[in-house]
Design a protein around this motif. Structure first.
Motif, mmCIF file in Angstrom:
data_model
loop_
_atom_site.group_PDB
_atom_site.id
_atom_site.type_symbol
_atom_site.label_atom_id
_atom_site.label_comp_id
_atom_site.label_asym_id
_atom_site.label_seq_id
_atom_site.Cartn_x
_atom_site.Cartn_y
_atom_site.Cartn_z
ATOM 1 N N LYS A 147 0.831 -1.198 0.000
ATOM 2 C CA LYS A 147 0.000 0.000 0.000
ATOM 3 C C LYS A 147 0.867 1.251 0.000
ATOM 4 O O LYS A 147 0.635 2.188 -0.780
ATOM 5 C CB LYS A 147 -0.916 0.000 1.222
ATOM 6 N N HIS A 148 1.904 1.295 0.851
ATOM 7 C CA HIS A 148 2.778 2.464 0.914
ATOM 8 C C HIS A 148 3.549 2.641 -0.390
ATOM 9 O O HIS A 148 3.756 3.782 -0.839
ATOM 10 C CB HIS A 148 3.742 2.343 2.098
ATOM 11 N N ARG A 149 3.938 1.552 -1.002
ATOM 12 C CA ARG A 149 4.648 1.640 -2.285
ATOM 13 C C ARG A 149 3.743 2.192 -3.369
ATOM 14 O O ARG A 149 4.160 3.031 -4.175
ATOM 15 C CB ARG A 149 5.184 0.264 -2.678
ATOM 16 N N MET A 150 2.494 1.732 -3.395
ATOM 17 C CA MET A 150 1.556 2.227 -4.411
ATOM 18 C C MET A 150 1.277 3.718 -4.226
ATOM 19 O O MET A 150 1.193 4.477 -5.200
ATOM 20 C CB MET A 150 0.256 1.426 -4.353
ATOM 21 N N ILE A 151 1.173 4.178 -2.974
ATOM 22 C CA ILE A 151 0.960 5.602 -2.721
ATOM 23 C C ILE A 151 2.175 6.404 -3.163
ATOM 24 O O ILE A 151 2.054 7.454 -3.809
ATOM 25 C CB ILE A 151 0.650 5.829 -1.226
ATOM 26 N N TRP A 152 3.382 5.896 -2.843
ATOM 27 C CA TRP A 152 4.600 6.587 -3.243
ATOM 28 C C TRP A 152 4.709 6.661 -4.767
ATOM 29 O O TRP A 152 5.074 7.698 -5.312
ATOM 30 C CB TRP A 152 5.817 5.861 -2.652
ATOM 31 N N GLU A 153 4.389 5.569 -5.452
ATOM 32 C CA GLU A 153 4.479 5.566 -6.914
ATOM 33 C C GLU A 153 3.427 6.474 -7.540
ATOM 34 O O GLU A 153 3.650 7.047 -8.605
ATOM 35 C CB GLU A 153 4.344 4.142 -7.450
ATOM 36 N N ARG A 154 2.275 6.593 -6.912
ATOM 37 C CA ARG A 154 1.253 7.496 -7.431
ATOM 38 C C ARG A 154 1.741 8.936 -7.361
ATOM 39 O O ARG A 154 1.484 9.739 -8.248
ATOM 40 C CB ARG A 154 -0.037 7.338 -6.639
ATOM 41 N N GLY A 190 5.996 8.469 -9.257
ATOM 42 C CA GLY A 190 6.288 7.658 -10.430
ATOM 43 C C GLY A 190 6.846 6.301 -10.043
ATOM 44 O O GLY A 190 7.224 6.055 -8.897
ATOM 45 N N PRO A 191 6.903 5.408 -11.007
ATOM 46 C CA PRO A 191 7.343 4.028 -10.696
ATOM 47 C C PRO A 191 8.805 3.976 -10.287
ATOM 48 O O PRO A 191 9.641 4.732 -10.760
ATOM 49 C CB PRO A 191 7.094 3.260 -11.988
ATOM 50 N N LEU A 192 9.093 3.028 -9.388
ATOM 51 C CA LEU A 192 10.449 2.848 -8.880
ATOM 52 C C LEU A 192 11.323 2.040 -9.830
ATOM 53 O O LEU A 192 12.511 2.209 -9.886
ATOM 54 C CB LEU A 192 10.421 2.152 -7.525
ATOM 55 N N SER A 193 10.715 1.074 -10.514
ATOM 56 C CA SER A 193 11.525 0.177 -11.338
ATOM 57 C C SER A 193 10.774 -0.164 -12.614
ATOM 58 O O SER A 193 9.627 0.209 -12.816
ATOM 59 C CB SER A 193 11.833 -1.096 -10.562
ATOM 60 N N GLU A 194 11.447 -0.913 -13.473
ATOM 61 C CA GLU A 194 10.852 -1.343 -14.740
ATOM 62 C C GLU A 194 9.703 -2.324 -14.509
ATOM 63 O O GLU A 194 8.785 -2.410 -15.308
ATOM 64 C CB GLU A 194 11.916 -1.988 -15.623
ATOM 65 N N GLN A 195 9.764 -3.097 -13.426
ATOM 66 C CA GLN A 195 8.746 -4.115 -13.184
ATOM 67 C C GLN A 195 7.419 -3.530 -12.778
ATOM 68 O O GLN A 195 6.387 -4.157 -12.938
ATOM 69 C CB GLN A 195 9.241 -5.092 -12.122
ATOM 70 N N THR A 196 7.403 -2.351 -12.210
ATOM 71 C CA THR A 196 6.148 -1.771 -11.756
ATOM 72 C C THR A 196 5.487 -0.876 -12.791
ATOM 73 O O THR A 196 4.447 -0.303 -12.528
ATOM 74 C CB THR A 196 6.383 -0.962 -10.457
ATOM 75 N N LYS A 197 6.087 -0.733 -13.955
ATOM 76 C CA LYS A 197 5.476 0.087 -15.014
ATOM 77 C C LYS A 197 4.331 -0.638 -15.657
ATOM 78 O O LYS A 197 4.324 -1.796 -15.821
ATOM 79 C CB LYS A 197 6.514 0.462 -16.066
#
Length: 159
Positions: free
Chosen positions: A142-149, A152-159
């Motif tokens: 959940k915290h990662r999704m909020i941060w990426e929102r 932006g995405p942290l890595s190639e895998q989350t794009k």
């Protein structure tokens, strides 16, 4: 008793031993063929598939049983993913040993696959510690999704 050539066996001890063997073996063989084998599950032990239970985000906050099942499934999934990562690492190491002179070229696809799997494992299970459970992993996601929102995405895998 008749031997393989069609003539009766005149040896009394061999005939007695064969009769005793058949007396003991016949019921055991019948029980195995008629009762045990039809009721056996047909999967090997290492391919046993467990039914999927609701994940931690589908459990109510006061449902202890659902929480326990979600944690058990999370630990099982982490063990499977860790074993997959271990197998990929061993494949790469075996390739490095086998292809010694020019291993940089021939083992590069294995290395890239291993690094992608390692990144995916760390995204899901990294920084949870030894006592990480399903709820901590869910909060991390959940915290990662909020941060990426926000950033932006942290890595190639989350794009």
């Amino acid at each position: 008793m008749v031997q393989g050539g069609g003539e009766p066996d005149d040896n009394l001890i061999r005939s007695f031993a064969s009769a005793m063997y058949n007396t003991i073996d016949a019921p055991v063989t019948w029980f195995r063929e008629k009762v045990v084998e039809p009721n056996q599950k047909k999967y090997p032990w290492y391919h046993q598939q467990f039914r999927r239970v609701p994940t931690i985000d589908q459990c109510y906050s006061d449902d202890v049983v659902c929480d326990f099942e979600a944690n058990t499934q999370f630990k099982r999934d982490r063990a499977v993913d860790s074993e997959i990562l271990n197998i990929l690492r061993m494949r790469f190491e075996d390739c490095m040993i086998y292809e010694k002179p020019d291993h940089e070229v021939k083992c590069k696809p294995l290395w890239e696959k291993y690094k992608d799997a390692e990144e995916a494992w760390f995204i899901k299970y990294g920084d949870l510690g030894a006592y990480g459970d399903a709820r901590k992993a869910y909060m991390k996601q959940k915290h990662r999704m909020i941060w990426e929102r926000r950033h932006g995405p942290l890595s190639e895998q989350t794009k």
